[in-house]
Design an enzyme around this catalytic site. Structure first.
Site, mmCIF file in Angstrom:
data_model
loop_
_atom_site.group_PDB
_atom_site.id
_atom_site.type_symbol
_atom_site.label_atom_id
_atom_site.label_comp_id
_atom_site.label_asym_id
_atom_site.label_seq_id
_atom_site.Cartn_x
_atom_site.Cartn_y
_atom_site.Cartn_z
ATOM 1 N N LYS A 252 -25.663 -8.247 -22.205
ATOM 2 C CA LYS A 252 -25.913 -8.133 -23.640
ATOM 3 C C LYS A 252 -26.463 -6.749 -24.001
ATOM 4 C CE LYS A 252 -28.825 -8.282 -27.234
ATOM 5 N NZ LYS A 252 -30.121 -7.599 -27.410
ATOM 6 N N ASP B 242 -26.067 -12.300 -28.527
ATOM 7 C CA ASP B 242 -27.483 -12.662 -28.432
ATOM 8 C C ASP B 242 -27.666 -14.026 -29.092
ATOM 9 O OD1 ASP B 242 -27.700 -12.410 -31.288
ATOM 10 O OD2 ASP B 242 -27.599 -10.273 -30.939
#
Length: 212
Positions: free
Chosen positions: A120, A138
């Site tokens: 991420k 996220d």
DNA sequence: ATCCCGAGGG
DNA sequence: CCCTCTGGAT
């Protein structure tokens, strides 16, 4: 969500916010990397509060190293998970200095080799710093993707792959920020504010919340 | 699957 | 009180 809804969905987000950008504060690619690393399970507001003082004093990998573990912890103690983050950021700075001449690398492989940098965080840096059409999934993007039906995958990686397949190329770079901001201010975890949502016409979310 | 972990909101 | 916040390492 129907396939033909995807273009109007993003067109509406673009109309509402033509030039979206991150709310993390930074003045260099290194500061961006550090800020994103610190932002795990924390709010941008909280991260900015800490990094404004931290970066003013130490805005380079070597300067962070010079703070030492105790010194760095002192600056980020108000952010969650600060012990892990201090240790990871120091190790990351050490690798940047020793293996990358103090420069943040531009490849996913090199980024994810840095301690505290996972898929991420690497996706955010690739997108924000280097303009690549990555989808950093996220907590916000996962929730928004599932609720709207844009990408119903059951885990972040599945959602990322679906987004890469479904988001039209013209929207691929900015999609990250549009979805994040939608999740933060409108499609909130506890109480989604469907009445002020510009993509509600194409959203699968049942029982849309009424205005207060 | 579990741990880490402070601040803010409801 | 409980939940959430731009996750990653073990």
């Amino acid at each position: 969500m129907k396939k033909e809804s995807i273009v109007p969905f993003f067109a509406a987000l673009e109309a509402a916010n033509p030039t979206p950008r991150t709310e993390l504060e930074y003045t260099s690619v290194f500061e961006l990397l550090a800020a994103v690393l610190l932002s795990a399970q924390a709010t941008d507001v909280g991260v900015n509060k800490a990094t404004r003082k931290l970066f003013a004093l130490a805005g380079s990998p070597q300067a962070i190293l010079d703070l030492g573990l105790e010194g760095l912890e002192g600056h980020i103690r108000t952010i969650g998970l600060y012990k892990d983050k201090a240790r990871h950021l120091l190790q990351t700075c050490r690798i940047l200095v020793e293996q990358h001449a103090g420069v943040v690398p531009r490849t996913r492989e090199a980024l994810q080799a840095l301690p505290g940098v996972g898929r991420k965080t690497a996706n955010v840096v690739l997108n924000v710093a280097f303009g690549q059409p990555t989808m950093a999934v996220d907590t916000h993007i996962f929730r928004v993707s599932n609720r709207t039906g844009l990408a119903p995958g059951k885990n972040p990686l599945a959602v990322e792959i679906q987004l890469l397949e479904r988001v039209p190329p013209a929207y691929a770079v900015d999609a990250h920020h549009w979805l994040i901001l939608l999740g933060r201010y409108v499609c909130q975890a506890r109480k989604p504010r469907c009445w002020k949502c510009v993509v509600a016409p194409w959203c699968d979310f049942g029982s849309k919340t009424p205005a207060p």
